[in-house]
Design a protein around this motif. Structure first.
Motif, PDB file in Angstrom:
ATOM      1  N   SER A 107      14.495  95.974  94.836  1.00  0.00           N
ATOM      2  CA  SER A 107      15.370  96.758  93.959  1.00  0.00           C
ATOM      3  C   SER A 107      15.766  98.078  94.600  1.00  0.00           C
ATOM      4  CB  SER A 107      14.672  97.000  92.620  1.00  0.00           C
ATOM      5  OG  SER A 107      13.538  97.810  92.820  1.00  0.00           O
ATOM      6  N   ALA A 145       9.838  96.298  94.070  1.00  0.00           N
ATOM      7  CA  ALA A 145      10.322  97.656  94.344  1.00  0.00           C
ATOM      8  C   ALA A 145      11.140  97.691  95.628  1.00  0.00           C
ATOM      9  CB  ALA A 145       9.145  98.616  94.442  1.00  0.00           C
ATOM     10  N   LYS A 196      -0.310 116.382  82.261  1.00  0.00           N
ATOM     11  CA  LYS A 196       0.890 116.023  83.018  1.00  0.00           C
ATOM     12  C   LYS A 196       1.684 115.061  82.179  1.00  0.00           C
ATOM     13  CE  LYS A 196       0.184 116.425  87.948  1.00  0.00           C
ATOM     14  NZ  LYS A 196      -0.279 115.694  89.107  1.00  0.00           N
ATOM     15  N   PHE A 206       8.170 100.604  89.180  1.00  0.00           N
ATOM     16  CA  PHE A 206       6.793 101.101  89.293  1.00  0.00           C
ATOM     17  C   PHE A 206       6.760 102.605  89.076  1.00  0.00           C
ATOM     18  CE2 PHE A 206       8.444 101.963  93.493  1.00  0.00           C
ATOM     19  CZ  PHE A 206       7.824 103.145  93.867  1.00  0.00           C
ATOM     20  N   LYS A 260       0.747 109.484  94.456  1.00  0.00           N
ATOM     21  CA  LYS A 260       1.888 109.822  95.290  1.00  0.00           C
ATOM     22  C   LYS A 260       1.468 110.842  96.343  1.00  0.00           C
ATOM     23  CE  LYS A 260       6.647 111.357  94.500  1.00  0.00           C
ATOM     24  NZ  LYS A 260       7.465 112.114  93.536  1.00  0.00           N
ATOM     25  N   THR A 319       4.775  93.624  92.432  1.00  0.00           N
ATOM     26  CA  THR A 319       5.467  94.880  92.126  1.00  0.00           C
ATOM     27  C   THR A 319       5.975  95.540  93.403  1.00  0.00           C
ATOM     28  OG1 THR A 319       3.900  95.133  90.314  1.00  0.00           O
ATOM     29  CG2 THR A 319       5.238  97.036  90.845  1.00  0.00           C
ATOM     30  N   ASP A 332       9.209 111.472  87.267  1.00  0.00           N
ATOM     31  CA  ASP A 332       8.790 112.863  87.432  1.00  0.00           C
ATOM     32  C   ASP A 332       7.962 113.294  86.242  1.00  0.00           C
ATOM     33  OD1 ASP A 332      10.197 113.068  89.811  1.00  0.00           O
ATOM     34  OD2 ASP A 332      12.069 113.438  88.718  1.00  0.00           O
ATOM     35  N   ILE A 350       0.810 100.800  95.845  1.00  0.00           N
ATOM     36  CA  ILE A 350       1.122  99.863  94.751  1.00  0.00           C
ATOM     37  C   ILE A 350       0.216  98.656  94.913  1.00  0.00           C
ATOM     38  CG2 ILE A 350       2.886  98.440  93.651  1.00  0.00           C
ATOM     39  CD1 ILE A 350       4.973 100.347  94.602  1.00  0.00           C
ATOM     40  N   GLN A 383      13.928 100.631  95.510  1.00  0.00           N
ATOM     41  CA  GLN A 383      13.141 101.826  95.208  1.00  0.00           C
ATOM     42  C   GLN A 383      12.177 102.183  96.321  1.00  0.00           C
ATOM     43  OE1 GLN A 383      11.689 101.826  90.962  1.00  0.00           O
ATOM     44  NE2 GLN A 383      12.638  99.833  91.144  1.00  0.00           N
ATOM     45  N   PRO A 405      13.131 101.641  86.686  1.00  0.00           N
ATOM     46  CA  PRO A 405      12.232 101.599  87.856  1.00  0.00           C
ATOM     47  C   PRO A 405      11.160 100.533  87.682  1.00  0.00           C
ATOM     48  CG  PRO A 405      11.883 103.608  86.582  1.00  0.00           C
ATOM     49  CD  PRO A 405      13.050 102.907  85.967  1.00  0.00           C
TER      50      PRO A 405
END
Lengths: 341, 524
Positions: free
Chosen positions: B239, B236, A188, A176, B200, B232, A180, B227, B241, A174
């Protein structure tokens, strides 16, 4: 020994306080947070009122004294940007940074030390030349570029070249985030899930590359020097195996300066992680700091810097103590100094 | 063996837990919402996020037209009173019914001292519930643009707010964060599933959404990741994502367009970029001319306008993503016309002559204040303008700063020459005129740092605020713009274009206010 510890502790406190003050004074150049805190419709009177509420009109020393007073009580105030307690924000972000730094440090040591030893033992071999040349790249290339290049090859372009060599594109890393996470108490952790570990690979390599090459070159030069010393020659003369000579006698004496450097570098890893975290959108403290600087979020910036200087100071302190454990001569000296009368 | 079996079971369980058709849209932009409290921050990413969970009475559709949302209709029933008829049968996502009391409560909350919207709707005197589905908003004198202002005010549940002790917007005076900062509950198309600020945010489809018959195909889940680093963000998206990137850097747009499976959408943004000139001071604070102010001379301003080549900036600095402007008002705003926006072609000979006529044949020096992290390529624009003005003898000393330093400097009226951009949330010219051109005072002209003051324009701006006759009001706006353009305390440069980048799988109309509303989106 006790007086040594106490004097080091006092020095540490003084260092932290002065670092905090210098940083705090610099914050005045970060700008006015009120710009970001109210909408463009706010009247000048409303802006002035908010500025006064936040105590931004006070002089820098007054603001600093108030900050230190609160910090001593563990009260860092609230973030101007997120309107949440600063301590909660930092503790939430800390696991991400510490896991990244830990993995990067382990990587740097587990690759750097063996390679350093091997390149010292095999002087002149072609493989040594190759490793040393590559290590120059590691020392010279900025972290930012390393991160972007890794993303480019292993998360964007790999979608093309992985299938070409017969592997699935889902093996790409990945670009960025942290994957999980699982909560262990308040911590965390990304180390317990497959996607968390996968997400850690590129940032950890990026962060460790500089340290890794530094350790490698340092261990090699120390080792070369130690191998020339008389006691290594004597050890050989006694007919000890190469293994015992290299790893029991030589390496141990190599480690002393290496530990100093590594200790300082762990603080450096935390500081360097700001760049790595920004490139990989890694939700750690470094990223929090960068976002805070752009917003002129002084409470978060101040708390972060105090904390980072605290980590530096603690690590240096620990290195001093480790010295004594590794080098018996130091232990004898301090014991004598402590119990001399 | 047993480990493999457990792992297989876990993978199967995960696979089964996913609904067969679950469609998730993953998107990113550079900054996160500052809070989920709908009245606490009047800031782009924050309101953009909020509109998915909370509804307003009236909403902007993708063409920015006002469309019914929680209100089905609205009309002025007296010069100072607007009546809103509310939608029947709407429930908050916790199951409680939505009524006029929630509207009254929400407006009172948005008018509270700690609200960031209080100035925005300051004309409101009183909000009254007439019956459960009728609300009257009484204003201090007539306010023809109240419906436009209402589009920004989100409606909360009174009962939920009371239960969680958030009847007032969060304030910086509070010691702790309030419940509404990281929790949200409204009538909107999505419900909040996970909120991790800066990390998130996950929104899931609201099963009880009142508009689900009208908006059938929107995604089941939206995952937002801020982001910061532009490279980046682009990586992302390339790619796979991410499915959607709001703010790809302009220099990467070509690459995204060329990539297989990706596309871009472009439109003119409601934001114009221009230069402000200190025309009011007797002498420029940051200039070389002593005893008089060259910017006070209209010929100098015209010469500068003729020397700045907005087309060259469009091609070289903005990579085509700007529309050269002749007005500081943006397309799409009420009162904008193509004729007013026409820009005189660059003419260096004429500019030099004007400078000579004004007595500045040898030019002068002045400092230009420029932000470097606020508008698209802001610093590069300023650098280009330095070179262009040098051709007519004006030696510009460029001073670029972060927005946290740039704007306070302007607000102290501590600049002779500056770059500024202006967006118009109400989509009405009054917003631009009252903030940028009306005489600077405690309530009006709060972003007019030029020292410009014109009695006629002030009177027109005041009058259009209260004029309910549309034709008369339009005439006032047109006249005000004519004065502003002739007096030119600002040098218009361009209107920004926005580019959204996304996967071919995503279908969404582009919003000129740069605020995507994913209930209009569809995932293939």
């Amino acid at each position: 020994m006790l007086s040594f510890v106490v004097s080091r502790l006092l020095q540490s406190a003084a260092v932290m306080l002065s670092v905090a003050f210098v940083c705090f004074a610099l914050f005045n150049f970060a700008g006015d947070p009120v710009v970001n805190m109210v909408g463009q419709e706010a009247t000048p009177a409303e802006r002035a009122e908010l500025r006064e509420q936040l105590g931004l009109d006070d002089s820098v020393p007054v603001q600093f004294v108030r900050f230190v007073g609160n910090a001593v009580r563990g009260e860092f105030g609230r973030s101007y940007r997120l309107a949440r307690p600063v301590s909660a924000l930092i503790f939430e972000r800390m696991p991400a940074t510490l896991e990244l730094v830990l993995c990067a440090a382990l990587l740097a040591l587990s690759v750097g030390i063996p390679l350093g030893v091997l390149t010292a033992l095999r002087r002149g071999a072609a493989s040594t030349g190759a490793v040393m040349t590559l290590s120059l790249v590691g020392v010279a290339m900025p972290t930012f570029v390393v991160g972007i290049l890794l993303i480019y090859f292993f998360s964007v372009e790999c979608r093309n070249w992985l299938p070409a060599i017969g592997l699935g594109a889902d093996l790409c890393f990945p670009s960025f985030g942290r994957g999980d996470t699982l909560s262990v108490g308040a911590w965390k952790s990304g180390l317990l899930t497959a996607s968390g570990l996968k997400a850690l690979v590129l940032p950890a390599i990026t962060l460790s590359l500089f340290q890794m090459t530094l350790v490698l070159r340092l261990v090699r030069s120390q080792m070369l020097e130690v191998l020339r010393t008389d006691y290594v020659k004597f050890a050989r003369a006694r007919g000890l195996t190469d293994r015992a000579v290299h790893f029991r006698h030589a390496l141990r004496n190599t480690m002393l300066p290496v530990i100093t450097v590594i200790g300082i570098q762990i603080g450096g890893l935390i500081a360097f992680s700001i760049i790595t975290e920004t490139v990989f959108q890694w939700p750690g403290m470094g990223q929090l700091f960068v976002q805070s600087v752009q917003f002129a979020d002084v409470p978060v910036m101040a708390a972060y810097l105090v904390m980072v200087s605290a980590i530096f100071v603690v690590v240096n302190f620990a290195v001093d103590l480790l010295y004594a454990a590794i080098d018996p001569r130091l232990r004898v000296d301090t014991a004598r100094a402590g119990g001399g009368h | 063996m047993i480990i493999i079996r457990i792992a297989t079971a876990a993978v199967l369980a995960l696979a089964l837990a996913q609904p067969a058709q679950a469609k998730t849209l993953r998107w990113a932009s550079q900054g996160d919402a500052l809070t989920l409290d709908p009245h606490s921050q009047n800031e782009g990413p924050t309101t953009s996020m909020g509109q998915h969970i909370y509804d307003s009475l009236i909403q902007r559709d993708p063409t920015l037209k006002k469309v019914p949302n929680l209100a089905v209709s609205w009309k002025a029933i007296a010069p100072d009173t607007w009546e809103f008829k509310l939608r029947a049968g709407v429930k908050f996502s916790d199951g409680t019914p939505f009524t006029a009391d929630d509207v009254v409560f929400s407006f009172q909350r948005a008018l509270a001292p700690s609200s960031d919207f209080k100035t925005y709707i300051a004309s409101i005197k009183e909000v009254k519930a007439i019956d459960p589905l009728t609300v009257h908003i009484v204003t201090n004198g007539p306010n023809p643009i109240l419906p436009d202002q209402v589009t920004s005010i989100m409606i909360m549940s009174k009962a939920w707010a009371e239960k969680h002790n958030v009847t007032k917007p969060q304030s910086y005076k509070d010691k702790e964060e309030t419940f509404a900062v990281r929790n949200a509950m409204g009538t909107g198309p999505f419900v909040l599933k996970q909120r991790d600020p800066d990390v998130k945010t996950v929104l899931a489809r609201n099963p009880g959404y009142w508009g689900k018959d009208q908006f059938k195909d929107y995604p089941d889940e939206i995952v937002y990741t801020p982001i910061k680093e532009p490279a980046t963000r682009v990586a992302a998206l390339l790619s796979g994502q991410l499915d959607f990137v709001l703010d790809a850097p302009l220099q990467d747009v070509g690459r995204i367009k060329a990539a297989a499976g990706l596309k871009t959408l472009e439109t003119a943004q409601v934001r114009s970029i221009f230069f402000g000139l200190d025309v009011g001071s007797p002498e420029l604070k940051y200039g070389s001319v002593k005893g008089k102010n060259p910017f006070a001379d209209r010929r100098v301003r015209e010469a500068m306008n003729l020397a700045i080549d907005a087309n060259a900036i469009r091609q070289k600095v903005m990579r085509g993503f700007s529309a050269p402007a002749g007005l500081i008002n943006s397309p799409g705003v009420h009162g904008f016309t193509k004729e007013l926006d026409a820009r005189a072609p660059t003419d260096l000979a004429k500019a030099k002559k004007l400078m000579a006529d004004a007595g500045y044949a040898t030019g002068f020096e002045v400092a230009l204040d420029c932000p470097n992290d606020r508008y698209n390529n802001d610093e590069a624009i300023c650098q280009a303008v330095v070179g262009m003005l040098a051709q007519v003898g004006i030696k510009v000393k460029l001073e670029s700063r972060s927005k946290t330093l740039h704007f306070p400097k302007l607000q102290k009226k501590d600049s002779s020459f500056y770059l500024l951009g202006w967006g118009v949330p109400t989509l009405d010219s009054h917003y631009v005129l009252s903030f940028l051109l009306q005489t600077s005072g405690p309530k009006t002209g709060t972003w007019n740092f030029t020292g410009y003051s014109d009695a006629k324009l002030d009177a027109l701006t005041e009058a259009m605020l209260k004029e309910v006759d549309a034709a008369k009001r339009d005439a006032m706006i047109a006249e005000a713009w004519k004065i502003a353009k002739a007096d030119s305390p600002y040098l218009p440069l361009h209107h920004q274009l926005i580019v959204w980048s996304m996967s071919d799988k995503v279908e969404i109309p582009i919003f000129p206010n740069d605020s995507p509303n994913f209930k209009y989106a569809k995932m293939k």
